[in-house]
Design a protein around this motif. Structure first.
Motif, mmCIF file in Angstrom:
data_model
loop_
_atom_site.group_PDB
_atom_site.id
_atom_site.type_symbol
_atom_site.label_atom_id
_atom_site.label_comp_id
_atom_site.label_asym_id
_atom_site.label_seq_id
_atom_site.Cartn_x
_atom_site.Cartn_y
_atom_site.Cartn_z
ATOM 1 N N LEU A 72 70.581 137.058 -10.253
ATOM 2 C CA LEU A 72 71.527 138.168 -10.346
ATOM 3 C C LEU A 72 72.863 137.753 -10.946
ATOM 4 C CD1 LEU A 72 70.777 139.697 -6.827
ATOM 5 C CD2 LEU A 72 70.002 140.572 -9.038
ATOM 6 N N ASN A 99 67.437 148.238 -9.544
ATOM 7 C CA ASN A 99 67.686 147.244 -10.579
ATOM 8 C C ASN A 99 67.671 145.842 -9.979
ATOM 9 O OD1 ASN A 99 68.358 146.413 -13.222
ATOM 10 N ND2 ASN A 99 70.499 146.218 -12.630
ATOM 11 N N GLN A 100 68.285 145.714 -8.802
ATOM 12 C CA GLN A 100 68.291 144.430 -8.108
ATOM 13 C C GLN A 100 66.867 143.961 -7.830
ATOM 14 O OE1 GLN A 100 69.072 143.159 -3.617
ATOM 15 N NE2 GLN A 100 70.931 143.995 -4.528
ATOM 16 N N MET A 149 65.150 142.671 -11.037
ATOM 17 C CA MET A 149 65.634 141.368 -11.492
ATOM 18 C C MET A 149 65.137 140.244 -10.594
ATOM 19 S SD MET A 149 69.529 142.381 -12.616
ATOM 20 C CE MET A 149 69.861 140.793 -13.395
ATOM 21 N N ARG A 196 75.143 145.634 -11.456
ATOM 22 C CA ARG A 196 73.682 145.506 -11.486
ATOM 23 C C ARG A 196 73.132 145.332 -10.074
ATOM 24 N NH1 ARG A 196 74.572 142.104 -16.134
ATOM 25 N NH2 ARG A 196 74.468 140.288 -14.762
ATOM 26 N N GLU A 224 61.318 139.793 -11.266
ATOM 27 C CA GLU A 224 61.098 139.129 -12.557
ATOM 28 C C GLU A 224 61.390 137.640 -12.489
ATOM 29 O OE1 GLU A 224 63.556 141.325 -15.213
ATOM 30 O OE2 GLU A 224 62.251 143.101 -15.214
#
Length: 409
Positions: free
Chosen positions: A258, A117-118, A121, A111, A124
């Motif tokens: 993460l 994607n990092q 995340m 991920r 968020e």
């Protein structure tokens, strides 16, 4: 009793492979390197290391090779380096999981290796990051840049060493670099996807972490834009107590967001008007010369402590002294053939001089970490003294590059 072996995937042009091999030997382990092309790692021949050719992108092939080695050796642990791509460390995690050895969570590493994607995340979780968009074609790049506002950073969604990363200050530079990335010249690790990012302006810092312990925070400088080629690193960074505390807090937030709770991580920041903004989280140990600088600055040998973690032993992360350690990188100012290079080694206070290339090597600048052809490290009790040593060392370096012959039309 079987010999205890440490399996190492791939290697590093900038010296990390040598550090791991030497540390493994000091710990009584027999290092074995698995590489798609052992010949590209000079240290393997120099140090007479066992090296096995295997496709490091093929997990099944690696499992078969490690299973074969288990018939001869007691495999104490498996780890690796981010070369030629971040995917190597994700593969390491899967191998550790398959063989029941200590290692990171493969899903967390994968991920994290996807930069988009990092970013999602981290955002968020409320971690400060630059504004960003994902683009799969030139039209989307242009739209994203318009929404964010120039200047922007264009970078591949997967990769390392600043490969393919460029600051685009106007529409012409944006179109030029988009064409480079999508036009067939750039070699993609994955399907072509570009991350378009706000240019977070401010001093650059990096936090080096093992588990959830912030080992040290360093400061870095780059060469002239539009590229991000390393120029100099210093540990510890000249931070106020408040700055150090804020970078530490954001770093720990990154680890939680993460799910990075095992092994080494290095997190890159820019200190902007809104404080520390995360540029990238790398779920691995930073490449050379960061480990050497940290050891000189505070006495912690991160490579050795990482290997201890890999083989299930207890780490010792106590700081033993306090110095300022700096590394400056040698970057050629032209393309051509390196005739010779010498100097710096005899300067008092210089701790290390390392050249990544040999005489007669062709030098072709790419605008990323591969442009660096060596580094010099200095250490002393004070930042001023270290800077002076480093300058004297660089002033003593002599070298010659013969430009490539031109072809007359």
């Amino acid at each position: 009793m079987s010999t205890k072996a440490l399996i190492l995937l791939e290697g590093s042009r900038m010296g990390t492979g040598t550090l791991y091999v030497q540390a493994a030997k000091r710990l009584g382990l027999h290092p074995i390197v698995l590489s798609a092309d052992p010949a590209r790692h000079n240290y393997l021949a120099t140090d007479n290391i066992d090296a096995i050719r295997v496709d490091t992108d093929d997990l099944d092939a690696l499992i078969r090779e490690c299973s074969r080695l288990r018939a001869t050796y007691d495999i104490a642990g498996i780890t690796g380096f981010p070369y030629p791509g971040e995917s190597v460390y994700a593969t390491v995690a899967k191998l550790c999981q398959y063989f029941g050895l200590p290692g990171p969570n493969p899903a967390s590493i994968e991920r994290c290796c996807d930069k988009f994607n990092q970013r999602q995340m981290l955002a968020e979780a409320g971690v400060p990051v630059p504004a960003y968009r994902l683009a799969a074609n030139a039209t989307e790049v242009e739209r994203a840049a318009a929404e964010i506002g120039l200047p922007v950073i264009l970078k591949p969604a997967a990769g390392n060493g600043s490969c393919g990363v460029r600051l685009c200050r106007d529409a012409e530079e944006l179109a030029e670099h988009t064409m480079y990335l999508f036009g067939g010249t750039y070699i993609w690790e994955t399907s072509p996807r570009i991350l378009v990012e706000e240019f977070a302006q401010g001093p650059y810092f990096v936090a080096d972490i093992l588990g959830n312990i912030i080992i040290e925070i360093g400061a870095g400088e780059f060469g002239p834009p539009p590229h991000f080629v390393y120029r100099e690193y210093t540990y510890p960074a000249p931070l106020t107590d408040d700055q150090r505390a804020r970078i530490t807090d954001v770093s720990l937030s990154c680890l939680r967001a993460l799910d990075l709770n095992w092994g080494p991580t290095n997190i890159e920041f820019r200190w902007t008007e809104r404080g520390p903004v995360v540029i990238e989280v790398n779920p691995r140990l930073a490449g050379s010369p960061d480990p050497q600088l940290i050891q000189l600055a505070c006495g912690i040998d991160l490579v050795t402590e990482h290997i201890k973690l890999v083989i299930g032993e207890k780490c010792d992360l106590r700081k033993r002294h306090s110095q300022t350690a700096s590394a400056r990188f040698l970057v050629p100012d032209r393309d051509g053939t390196l005739d010779w290079i010498d100097g710096a080694a005899g300067v008092p206070g210089v701790a290390e001089v390392t050249w990544y290339v040999k005489s007669k090597a062709p030098l072709i600048r790419k605008g990323d970490a591969r442009d660096c052809i060596g580094h010099v490290i200095a250490a002393s009790p004070t930042p001023t003294q270290t800077a002076a040593i480093l300058q004297r060392a660089f002033d003593s370096i002599t070298w010659s590059i013969t430009p490539f012959p031109t072809i007359d039309e």
